[in-house]
Enzyme design. Structure first.
Site, PDB file in Angstrom:
ATOM      1  N   TYR A  28      40.342  46.584  45.834  1.00 50.22           N
ATOM      2  CA  TYR A  28      39.816  46.262  44.046  1.00 50.22           C
ATOM      3  C   TYR A  28      38.135  48.417  43.738  1.00 50.22           C
ATOM      4  O   TYR A  28      38.465  48.058  43.002  1.00 50.22           O
ATOM      5  CB  TYR A  28      38.472  45.553  44.981  1.00 50.22           C
ATOM      6  CG  TYR A  28      37.484  45.247  43.405  1.00 50.22           C
ATOM      7  CD1 TYR A  28      37.877  44.034  42.750  1.00 50.22           C
ATOM      8  CD2 TYR A  28      36.289  46.356  43.621  1.00 50.22           C
ATOM      9  CE1 TYR A  28      37.209  44.236  41.853  1.00 50.22           C
ATOM     10  CE2 TYR A  28      35.150  45.647  42.841  1.00 50.22           C
ATOM     11  CZ  TYR A  28      35.846  44.304  41.590  1.00 50.22           C
ATOM     12  OH  TYR A  28      34.964  44.096  41.138  1.00 50.22           O
ATOM     13  N   HIS A  32      38.325  51.255  40.045  1.00 57.53           N
ATOM     14  CA  HIS A  32      36.914  50.730  39.388  1.00 57.53           C
ATOM     15  C   HIS A  32      36.573  52.603  39.451  1.00 57.53           C
ATOM     16  O   HIS A  32      35.887  52.887  38.743  1.00 57.53           O
ATOM     17  CB  HIS A  32      35.688  49.778  40.301  1.00 57.53           C
ATOM     18  CG  HIS A  32      35.250  48.645  40.208  1.00 57.53           C
ATOM     19  ND1 HIS A  32      36.998  47.749  40.577  1.00 57.53           N
ATOM     20  CD2 HIS A  32      35.277  47.929  38.906  1.00 57.53           C
ATOM     21  CE1 HIS A  32      36.908  46.692  39.903  1.00 57.53           C
ATOM     22  NE2 HIS A  32      35.693  46.874  38.840  1.00 57.53           N
ATOM     23  N   TYR A  51      25.244  49.603  33.330  1.00 57.64           N
ATOM     24  CA  TYR A  51      26.115  47.916  34.456  1.00 57.64           C
ATOM     25  C   TYR A  51      26.632  48.561  36.333  1.00 57.64           C
ATOM     26  O   TYR A  51      27.117  49.737  35.145  1.00 57.64           O
ATOM     27  CB  TYR A  51      27.183  47.406  33.446  1.00 57.64           C
ATOM     28  CG  TYR A  51      28.334  46.758  34.346  1.00 57.64           C
ATOM     29  CD1 TYR A  51      27.640  45.431  35.353  1.00 57.64           C
ATOM     30  CD2 TYR A  51      29.545  46.729  33.777  1.00 57.64           C
ATOM     31  CE1 TYR A  51      28.840  44.801  36.009  1.00 57.64           C
ATOM     32  CE2 TYR A  51      30.335  45.638  34.155  1.00 57.64           C
ATOM     33  CZ  TYR A  51      29.801  44.487  35.244  1.00 57.64           C
ATOM     34  OH  TYR A  51      30.969  44.319  36.116  1.00 57.64           O
ATOM     35  N   TRP A  87      42.697  43.585  31.455  1.00 58.15           N
ATOM     36  CA  TRP A  87      41.424  43.378  33.106  1.00 58.15           C
ATOM     37  C   TRP A  87      41.221  42.291  33.754  1.00 58.15           C
ATOM     38  O   TRP A  87      41.773  42.501  35.136  1.00 58.15           O
ATOM     39  CB  TRP A  87      39.864  43.513  33.065  1.00 58.15           C
ATOM     40  CG  TRP A  87      39.676  45.234  33.784  1.00 58.15           C
ATOM     41  CD1 TRP A  87      38.247  43.868  34.032  1.00 58.15           C
ATOM     42  CD2 TRP A  87      39.664  46.060  34.025  1.00 58.15           C
ATOM     43  NE1 TRP A  87      37.704  44.986  35.270  1.00 58.15           N
ATOM     44  CE2 TRP A  87      38.442  45.963  35.387  1.00 58.15           C
ATOM     45  CE3 TRP A  87      40.168  46.994  34.020  1.00 58.15           C
ATOM     46  CZ2 TRP A  87      38.310  46.901  36.144  1.00 58.15           C
ATOM     47  CZ3 TRP A  87      39.913  48.066  34.601  1.00 58.15           C
ATOM     48  CH2 TRP A  87      39.120  47.696  35.744  1.00 58.15           C
TER      49      TRP A  87
END
Length: 116
Positions: A28, A32, A51, A87
């Site tokens: 994960y 990113h 964000y 995504w």
């Protein structure tokens, strides 16, 4: 229960959480490290500002962003972005909290303090 909006200067601060599977944390994180440029562009177009995602070792994911609407508005705007569907499909297996796409599972948090 709906979280109260934290609005200052027409900007809403949104905090949310999700649960990432503990056995997939490294994968994960690696996704990113290189978020697709078209995904970043879509987020900006849909009003996601400032964000950030924070991930704990137990898989708790805390997200924060600022927008001119609500969490619901920001997520709804992303539904019109073709890259978002790709995504969400890629990210789906990393989440431990159900079959819905992650952006449909965000649990909004109440803001209890802000230092301006």
């Amino acid at each position: 229960r709906e979280a109260p909006m934290s609005v200052q200067n027409n900007i809403t601060r949104v905090g949310f959480r999700l649960q990432v599977r503990q056995d997939r944390l490294d994968e994960y994180r690696s996704h990113h490290d290189a978020v697709w440029p078209e995904m970043l562009d879509a987020l900006r177009r849909c009003g996601w500002q400032n964000y950030s995602l924070f991930l704990d070792d137990d898989g708790t994911l805390f997200g924060y962003f600022e927008t001119t609407g609500t969490l619901h508005d920001a997520v709804a705007a992303m539904q019109n972005e073709p890259v978002n569907e790709r995504w969400q499909s890629l990210m789906g297996p990393y989440f431990a909290t159900g079959d819905a796409p992650a952006d449909q599972q965000m649990r909004e948090l109440d803001e209890v303090f802000h230092l301006a």
